[in-house]
Design a protein around this motif. Sequence first.
Motif, PDB file in Angstrom:
ATOM      1  N   MET A 134      -3.217  -1.401 -12.710  1.00  0.00           N
ATOM      2  CA  MET A 134      -2.726  -0.410 -11.757  1.00  0.00           C
ATOM      3  C   MET A 134      -1.273  -0.713 -11.405  1.00  0.00           C
ATOM      4  SD  MET A 134      -6.144  -0.093  -9.387  1.00  0.00           S
ATOM      5  CE  MET A 134      -5.749   1.597  -8.912  1.00  0.00           C
ATOM      6  N   SER A 135      -0.393   0.181 -11.822  1.00  0.00           N
ATOM      7  CA  SER A 135       1.044  -0.002 -11.583  1.00  0.00           C
ATOM      8  C   SER A 135       1.617   1.308 -11.063  1.00  0.00           C
ATOM      9  CB  SER A 135       1.745  -0.416 -12.883  1.00  0.00           C
ATOM     10  OG  SER A 135       3.140  -0.503 -12.701  1.00  0.00           O
ATOM     11  N   ILE A 136       1.692   1.433  -9.736  1.00  0.00           N
ATOM     12  CA  ILE A 136       2.113   2.682  -9.118  1.00  0.00           C
ATOM     13  C   ILE A 136       2.666   2.371  -7.723  1.00  0.00           C
ATOM     14  CG2 ILE A 136      -0.126   3.233  -8.051  1.00  0.00           C
ATOM     15  CD1 ILE A 136       0.345   6.155  -9.119  1.00  0.00           C
ATOM     16  N   GLY A 137       3.517   3.246  -7.218  1.00  0.00           N
ATOM     17  CA  GLY A 137       4.074   3.053  -5.883  1.00  0.00           C
ATOM     18  C   GLY A 137       5.572   3.270  -5.804  1.00  0.00           C
ATOM     19  N   SER A 138       6.286   3.099  -6.909  1.00  0.00           N
ATOM     20  CA  SER A 138       7.735   3.251  -6.898  1.00  0.00           C
ATOM     21  C   SER A 138       8.157   4.665  -6.511  1.00  0.00           C
ATOM     22  CB  SER A 138       8.314   2.923  -8.270  1.00  0.00           C
ATOM     23  OG  SER A 138       8.042   1.593  -8.607  1.00  0.00           O
TER      24      SER A 138
END
Length: 378
Positions: free
Chosen positions: A164-168
């Motif tokens: 899970m790589s999200i938020g930017s």
Amino acid sequence: MIILAVFLSVITSSSSLYEVVTAAADPQVPCFFIFGDSLNDCGNNNDADTKAKANYKPYGIDYPDGPTGRFTNGRTAVDFLAEHLGFGNPIPPFTTAKGDSILQGINYASGSAGILDETGKHLGKNVPLGTQVQNHQKTFSKIAAMKGGKDSATKHLNGCIYYMSIGSNDFLNNYFLPKQYKTSKLYSVDKFTVHLATTYRDKIKTLHHYGARKIAVVGVGKVGCVPHMMDMFGTKGSKCIQNVNSAAQNFNKQLKKLVVDLNKELKDAKLIYINSYGMSDGDPTILGFKYITSGCCKSREDGQCVEGETPCSNRKEYVFWDSFHPTETGHKAVADRTYKSLLPSDSDPFDLHSLAALDIGVKSGRRAEETSERGLEL
């Protein structure tokens, strides 16, 4: 425009030092599921009504299949991670995944998407994290049908890696765009990062109900060092936009706390935190990068490559491909350190290779079955 960050390796004289060789054998985990934004998108936005898509040249100039929807010149970090984990082919996008291929994983990532549903919508349609999780619930049902029941599906998924790589984008395409979004008026940075982390936590717990047991949570990188952001807002003499980087650090603290708390709460699961922000420290010229504040391709006003333009020929010397996204070389640097840590600070409590090796068995299929029947609020 789209997402994030500068991913650089550090203190090694050659990126080949951390080359990971995968033998031609069965994958280390049964499947690999990817959630995220344009750093990981491999084609989910191709047919969407949005400016956030990369299915045209010069994107994919170094990828065997040409432009596929990847926001870079070649492979992305998750493509390299799939190779490290032993998968023979890239993990397919949700929009085209079908048949038995879903048993080895799906890439749900969507360019311009965020943790919050509204993030990135000024660019057009995207698939936010909540919808990505809903799409995985559909995948669970399909796997249950293939495997002969929900218990068997849960057991299969227990061994998989969830990345899970999200938020930017919640910062770059939401909070720091006050003309398009109200969030900076409604929340202080501190309260906004708590809001993001709380929302994120709910999605992770939903995935856990549907079988996820090995979960990698990737922190936000140095979004204040993205060329497009620096061009748009100016740095006031600094190397990067400090208040944007400070917001990213604040959010990462919340993510690290989230990982610690969920490891205590979810006794049958293990979460790790990937410190992408820390991987950006150090001198990138040590790895052969020469161009750090500009992209390899000529960029449009929104930061993406101009269609049909010829990019630079020395692509391995560039950190950025366009004005937002890393080159394949940059992606590889972070993938190598994610899979096997170069420094103790790269991941916590351990790296992705160690997470893959964990023996986490199914405790009971009842929870997944009950959850599937009643549904969860997303």
